[in-house]
Design a protein around this motif. Structure first.
Motif, mmCIF file in Angstrom:
data_model
loop_
_atom_site.group_PDB
_atom_site.id
_atom_site.type_symbol
_atom_site.label_atom_id
_atom_site.label_comp_id
_atom_site.label_asym_id
_atom_site.label_seq_id
_atom_site.Cartn_x
_atom_site.Cartn_y
_atom_site.Cartn_z
ATOM 1 N N ALA A 159 8.592 -6.603 9.109
ATOM 2 C CA ALA A 159 9.136 -7.519 7.786
ATOM 3 C C ALA A 159 10.650 -8.437 8.616
ATOM 4 C CB ALA A 159 9.746 -7.177 6.673
ATOM 5 N N SER A 160 10.912 -9.969 8.240
ATOM 6 C CA SER A 160 11.407 -11.205 8.646
ATOM 7 C C SER A 160 13.149 -10.151 9.071
ATOM 8 C CB SER A 160 11.346 -12.150 8.521
ATOM 9 O OG SER A 160 12.550 -12.710 8.766
ATOM 10 N N GLN A 161 13.473 -10.219 9.416
ATOM 11 C CA GLN A 161 15.347 -9.663 9.279
ATOM 12 C C GLN A 161 16.359 -10.816 8.814
ATOM 13 O OE1 GLN A 161 16.890 -7.546 12.630
ATOM 14 N NE2 GLN A 161 15.074 -8.097 14.017
ATOM 15 N N ARG A 162 15.306 -12.103 8.847
ATOM 16 C CA ARG A 162 16.127 -13.115 8.303
ATOM 17 C C ARG A 162 16.034 -13.491 6.861
ATOM 18 N NH1 ARG A 162 15.262 -19.107 10.952
ATOM 19 N NH2 ARG A 162 13.127 -18.984 10.062
ATOM 20 N N ASN A 163 14.410 -13.872 6.283
ATOM 21 C CA ASN A 163 14.451 -14.135 5.007
ATOM 22 C C ASN A 163 12.630 -13.251 5.046
ATOM 23 O OD1 ASN A 163 13.652 -14.707 2.176
ATOM 24 N ND2 ASN A 163 14.879 -16.474 2.196
ATOM 25 N N ALA A 178 4.817 9.173 12.397
ATOM 26 C CA ALA A 178 5.615 8.398 11.465
ATOM 27 C C ALA A 178 5.445 7.323 11.275
ATOM 28 C CB ALA A 178 6.850 8.324 12.180
ATOM 29 N N ILE A 179 4.719 6.177 12.142
ATOM 30 C CA ILE A 179 4.081 5.367 11.830
ATOM 31 C C ILE A 179 2.379 5.246 11.354
ATOM 32 C CG2 ILE A 179 5.219 3.982 14.075
ATOM 33 C CD1 ILE A 179 2.499 4.287 15.586
ATOM 34 N N HIS A 180 2.025 6.074 10.244
ATOM 35 C CA HIS A 180 0.593 6.631 10.286
ATOM 36 C C HIS A 180 -0.245 5.743 10.791
ATOM 37 C CE1 HIS A 180 3.685 6.344 7.038
ATOM 38 N NE2 HIS A 180 3.839 5.457 6.928
ATOM 39 N N ALA A 181 -0.666 6.479 11.995
ATOM 40 C CA ALA A 181 -2.061 6.008 12.750
ATOM 41 C C ALA A 181 -2.191 7.613 12.731
ATOM 42 C CB ALA A 181 -1.393 5.506 14.278
ATOM 43 N N ALA A 182 -3.529 7.369 13.417
ATOM 44 C CA ALA A 182 -4.318 8.332 12.703
ATOM 45 C C ALA A 182 -4.666 9.705 14.111
ATOM 46 C CB ALA A 182 -5.983 8.770 13.131
ATOM 47 N N LEU A 201 16.399 1.193 10.264
ATOM 48 C CA LEU A 201 15.280 0.116 10.987
ATOM 49 C C LEU A 201 16.226 -1.145 10.816
ATOM 50 C CD1 LEU A 201 12.387 1.633 9.965
ATOM 51 C CD2 LEU A 201 13.279 1.530 12.119
ATOM 52 N N PRO A 202 16.222 -2.670 11.386
ATOM 53 C CA PRO A 202 16.363 -3.323 10.952
ATOM 54 C C PRO A 202 16.023 -4.497 10.120
ATOM 55 C CG PRO A 202 14.963 -3.824 12.880
ATOM 56 C CD PRO A 202 15.170 -2.469 12.708
ATOM 57 N N SER A 203 15.069 -4.020 9.409
ATOM 58 C CA SER A 203 14.359 -4.309 8.967
ATOM 59 C C SER A 203 12.936 -3.263 7.835
ATOM 60 C CB SER A 203 13.471 -6.241 8.782
ATOM 61 O OG SER A 203 12.478 -5.525 9.852
ATOM 62 N N GLU A 204 11.964 -4.281 7.079
ATOM 63 C CA GLU A 204 11.203 -3.235 6.014
ATOM 64 C C GLU A 204 10.305 -2.881 7.529
ATOM 65 O OE1 GLU A 204 10.342 -2.745 2.185
ATOM 66 O OE2 GLU A 204 8.573 -4.124 2.995
ATOM 67 N N HIS A 205 9.583 -2.225 7.901
ATOM 68 C CA HIS A 205 8.606 -2.017 8.414
ATOM 69 C C HIS A 205 8.147 -1.268 7.634
ATOM 70 C CE1 HIS A 205 10.487 -1.740 12.920
ATOM 71 N NE2 HIS A 205 11.250 -2.840 11.609
ATOM 72 N N ARG A 206 6.304 -1.711 8.381
ATOM 73 C CA ARG A 206 4.938 -0.920 7.164
ATOM 74 C C ARG A 206 3.901 -0.818 8.184
ATOM 75 N NH1 ARG A 206 4.793 -0.391 2.206
ATOM 76 N NH2 ARG A 206 7.225 -1.020 0.871
ATOM 77 N N ALA A 207 2.583 0.451 8.259
ATOM 78 C CA ALA A 207 1.657 0.775 8.966
ATOM 79 C C ALA A 207 0.716 1.201 8.523
ATOM 80 C CB ALA A 207 2.276 1.079 10.325
ATOM 81 N N PRO A 261 0.673 -1.483 -0.319
ATOM 82 C CA PRO A 261 -0.513 0.074 -0.259
ATOM 83 C C PRO A 261 0.341 1.125 0.562
ATOM 84 C CG PRO A 261 -0.724 -1.657 1.471
ATOM 85 C CD PRO A 261 0.702 -2.205 1.343
ATOM 86 N N GLU A 262 0.555 2.316 -0.540
ATOM 87 C CA GLU A 262 1.136 3.321 -1.409
ATOM 88 C C GLU A 262 1.624 4.204 -0.009
ATOM 89 O OE1 GLU A 262 0.900 7.451 -3.435
ATOM 90 O OE2 GLU A 262 0.056 5.926 -4.299
ATOM 91 N N GLY A 263 2.348 4.797 1.003
ATOM 92 C CA GLY A 263 2.048 5.075 2.423
ATOM 93 C C GLY A 263 2.541 4.361 3.176
ATOM 94 N N SER A 264 1.809 3.585 3.130
ATOM 95 C CA SER A 264 2.437 2.567 4.911
ATOM 96 C C SER A 264 4.268 1.947 4.963
ATOM 97 C CB SER A 264 2.135 0.542 4.389
ATOM 98 O OG SER A 264 2.542 0.559 3.436
ATOM 99 N N LEU A 265 4.421 2.615 4.126
ATOM 100 C CA LEU A 265 6.543 2.241 4.602
ATOM 101 C C LEU A 265 7.020 3.765 5.583
ATOM 102 C CD1 LEU A 265 9.085 0.672 4.138
ATOM 103 C CD2 LEU A 265 9.828 2.875 2.989
ATOM 104 N N ILE A 266 7.193 2.207 6.904
ATOM 105 C CA ILE A 266 8.409 3.642 7.735
ATOM 106 C C ILE A 266 9.148 3.671 7.630
ATOM 107 C CG2 ILE A 266 8.648 3.822 10.085
ATOM 108 C CD1 ILE A 266 6.323 1.597 10.999
ATOM 109 N N THR A 267 9.945 4.833 7.386
ATOM 110 C CA THR A 267 11.253 5.276 7.396
ATOM 111 C C THR A 267 12.418 5.955 8.700
ATOM 112 O OG1 THR A 267 10.351 7.781 7.092
ATOM 113 C CG2 THR A 267 10.344 5.959 4.236
#
Length: 483
Positions: free
Chosen positions: A67-71, A357-361, A40-46, A25-31
Motif C-alpha cells: 500500500a502507498s505510504q502517502r495516501n 510470513a508472506i503467505h506463499a506456499a 513496515l512502512p505501510s500495509e502489506h498484503r500477499a 482477504p482473511e489471512g493476507s495481511l503481513i505483520t
C-alpha cells in the motif's frame, strides 16, 4: 446538533474502516518479515488468486501488494510485471523499486538482511507485484500442463487475476490503475492493457479504473528492436568503423535478419566484439558465478547468444521452432541469468520462514524460487506491439515509454525509433530532464499522452541502476507533473 456533527463523521469513518477490513482477504495481511527489523512502512498484503487452468486444474498466481505510504485510499495502484518471459516480479521487488533492498556486504549462508528503500515506488503509489505467467516465481499449478503458455494466454490469465483481485479488494476500485513492467513486459503490458480496456468497454465487472501504462526497455517490434543493436554498438564505441561500415554495406540497414552470408559474417563480428560485456548494462561488470570452468563456458556462450539477433524477432533471445522461447535457465542448464548475481533473493525467498510470513506456499508445493523459471514453456505470438500502443494511446490512455541508455539487450535507439514511427505530433521537442539538479536523461513528448524518456547511464533494469532518478520520473509522471 454539535454532538450530531461530531459523531456522524466518526461513525462514517468507522464504517469505512470496518468495510475495508471485511473486504480484504482473511489471512493476507503481513505483520512482519524475516530479515527486516522494524515497522513496515505501510500495509502489506500477499497471497494467491486461483483461476481455472487449461485443459484442467487450477493456476495459483502469487501477488504481493504494498500500500502507498502517502495516501493509499487515493493514490494510484500500479501493477508491476518483470519480463523474461519467465522472470519473477520479486526481481523488481527486492532489486529495483520495492519497499526494501538487501543490505550490502552480506555473505552467502545466512538469512539476508533487508533495509528500507529510500526510493521505493510505494512512497507515492500502491504497487501490486505479480508473479506471472503461472509457473514463474512463487506462482504454481496443480497440473504441469498449465505451465505451457504464450502471449495471449498470459494476458488473459492476468486480466482474470485483476478482476478477481479487485473483487477481493473493492476498496481500491476507485483508485487510478496503471500497468507497468520491463523487458519482455513490453509484450505483457500492452496486451494486458488491451484486454483490460476490452473488459471495460464490454461492461465487465468489477469496472477497473484504468488510466495508462509504463514500459521500461521493453521488447516491442522485431524490425525496430532487432535493427537497433548494430548502430547502438557503433554509437557507444563498442565496434570499429570498419565493422560498422562492413555491416552497412553487406546488410543494407537490415541487421535483424541477415540477408546474405557476408551480412551474417559481419553481424557475427559485432557479437564477437561485444562478447564478455554485461548485456544489461555495458557500464557494469559481468558477474561470473564461481562454479566449474565448464559451467562458466556455458554461461559465457549463453551471454553471447542471449542477445543475438534471431531469424524472427527481437534481440532478447533466439526463438526455437514454432515460435517457442527457450528460457534462459533451460538453455544454460542453470538457473543463473548471465552477469546477474541473484544469490540473496534466492536465499531469502527459499527460506520457509519468509514464505510463511508472506503467505506463499512452501517449496514442496510451489517449488523452489528462482529468478527466471525453468518450468514454463512459453510461445511468442505477437511480432509487433506498435498497433497495441496506437490503439491504447488513441483512446486517451497515458503511456510512458522509458529506456536506460546503456542497455544493449533492448537498445534505446530502437525504442526511440518506434515511438517516433507512431506519427504523433511532437508537443515537447527533445530536451533534458533533471534529478537532484543534474541532467538525468532526455525526453520527447508527443500528443495522445505518449512520452519517450531516457535515463542516462542506466541499463536494462532502470530502477536497479538509477533508483533516485527512476523515482523522480515515476512520481512526476504518475502525479501528472512535468518531468
Amino acid at each position: 446538533m454539535k454532538a450530531l456533527r461530531f459523531t456522524c463523521p466518526i461513525a462514517f469513518l468507522l464504517f469505512l474502516c470496518l468495510t475495508a477490513i471485511r473486504a480484504a482477504p482473511e489471512g493476507s495481511l503481513i505483520t512482519s518479515i524475516p530479515g527486516f527489523t522494524g515497522r513496515l512502512p505501510s500495509e502489506h498484503r500477499a497471497g494467491y488468486v486461483s483461476i481455472d487452468g487449461k485443459p484442467a486444474g487450477k493456476k495459483f498466481l502469487f501477488y504481493y501488494f504494498v500500500a502507498s505510504q502517502r495516501n493509499a485510499s487515493e493514490d494510484p495502484i500500479v501493477l508491476w510485471l518483470n519480463g523474461g518471459p519467465g522472470c519473477s516480479s520479486f526481481d523488481g521487488f527486492v532489486y529495483e523499486h520495492g519497499p526494501f533492498n538487501f543490505q550490502a556486504g552480506q555473505s552467502k549462508g545466512s538469512l539476508p538482511k533487508l533495509q528500507l528503500n529510500p526510493f521505493s515506488w510505494s512512497k507515492v503509489s500502491s504497487v501490486l507485484y505479480l508473479d506471472s505467467p503461472c509457473g514463474v516465481g512463487l506462482s504454481y499449478s496443480d497440473n504441469p500442463k498449465n505451465y505451457v503458455t504464450g502471449d495471449f494466454q498470459t494476458a488473459s490469465d492476468t486480466h482474470l487475476f485483476l478482476l478477481k483481485w479487485f473483487k477481493l479488494y473493492p476498496e481500491f476500485l476507485s483508485n487510478p490503475f496503471y500497468i507497468s513492467g520491463e523487458s519482455y513486459a513490453g509484450v505483457y503490458v500492452p496486451t494486458l492493457a488491451s484486454a483490460v480496456v476490452e473488459g471495460i468497454e464490454s461492461g465487465q465487472k468489477p469496472l477497473i479504473n484504468f488510466k495508462g501504462y509504463l514500459v521500461g526497455n521493453g521488447v516491442t517490434d522485431e524490425y525496430f528492436d532487432g535493427n537497433a543493436i548494430v548502430p547502438f554498438a557503433f554509437g557507444m564505441g563498442l565496434i570499429s568503423n570498419d565493422i560498422f561500415e562492413a555491416c552497412q554495406k553487406t546488410c543494407k540497414g537490415k541487421y535483424y535478419i541477415p540477408r546474405s552470408p557476408t551480412c551474417s559474417n559481419n553481424i557475427n563480428r559485432v557479437y564477437e566484439a561485444l562478447s564478455g560485456l554485461n548485456p544489461y548494462n555495458i557500464l557494469e561488470s559481468c558477474y561470473q558465478y564461481p562454479s566449474s570452468t565448464e559451467e562458466g563456458k556455458k554461461l559465457e556462450g549463453l551471454n553471447s547468444t542471449f542477445i543475438k539477433i534471431s531469424g524472427r524477432r527481437w534481440s532478447v533471445r533466439p526463438l526455437g521452432r514454432d515460435g517457442r522461447v527457450p528460457l534462459t535457465p533451460q538453455a544454460a542448464s542453470t538457473f543463473h541469468v548471465p552477469c546477474i548475481n541473484d544469490d540473496l533473493a534466492t536465499e531469502w525467498l527459499n527460506d520457509e520462514a519468509v514464505r510463511k510470513a508472506i503467505h506463499a506456499a512452501p517449496a514442496s508445493v510451489a517449488g523452489q524460487w528462482i529468478i527466471c523459471s525453468r518450468r514454463v514453456e512459453y510461445s511468442s505470438e505477437v511480432d509487433t506491439l506498435i498497433p497495441y500502443h496506437k490503439n491504447l494511446t488513441s483512446q486517451g490512455y497515458r503511456a510512458l515509454i522509458y529506456s536506460g541508455d546503456h542497455d544493449r539487450v533492448v537498445p534505446f535507439t530502437g525504442t526511440q525509433a518506434w515511438t517516433r514511427s507512431m506519427g504523433y505530433k511532437i508537443i515537447e521537442e527533445w530536451r533534458s530532464w533533471l534529478s537532484n539538479e543534474q541532467v538525468a536523461g532526455f525526453l520527447q513528448a508527443y500528443d495522445k499522452n505518449l512520452t519517450f524518456l531516457t535515463i542516462k547511464g542506466a541499463g536494462h533494469m532502470v530502477p536497479q541502476y538509477k533508483p533516485m532518478e527512476s523515482f523522480d520520473f515515476y512520481h512526476r509522471w504518475l502525479d501528472g507533473k512535468p518531468i
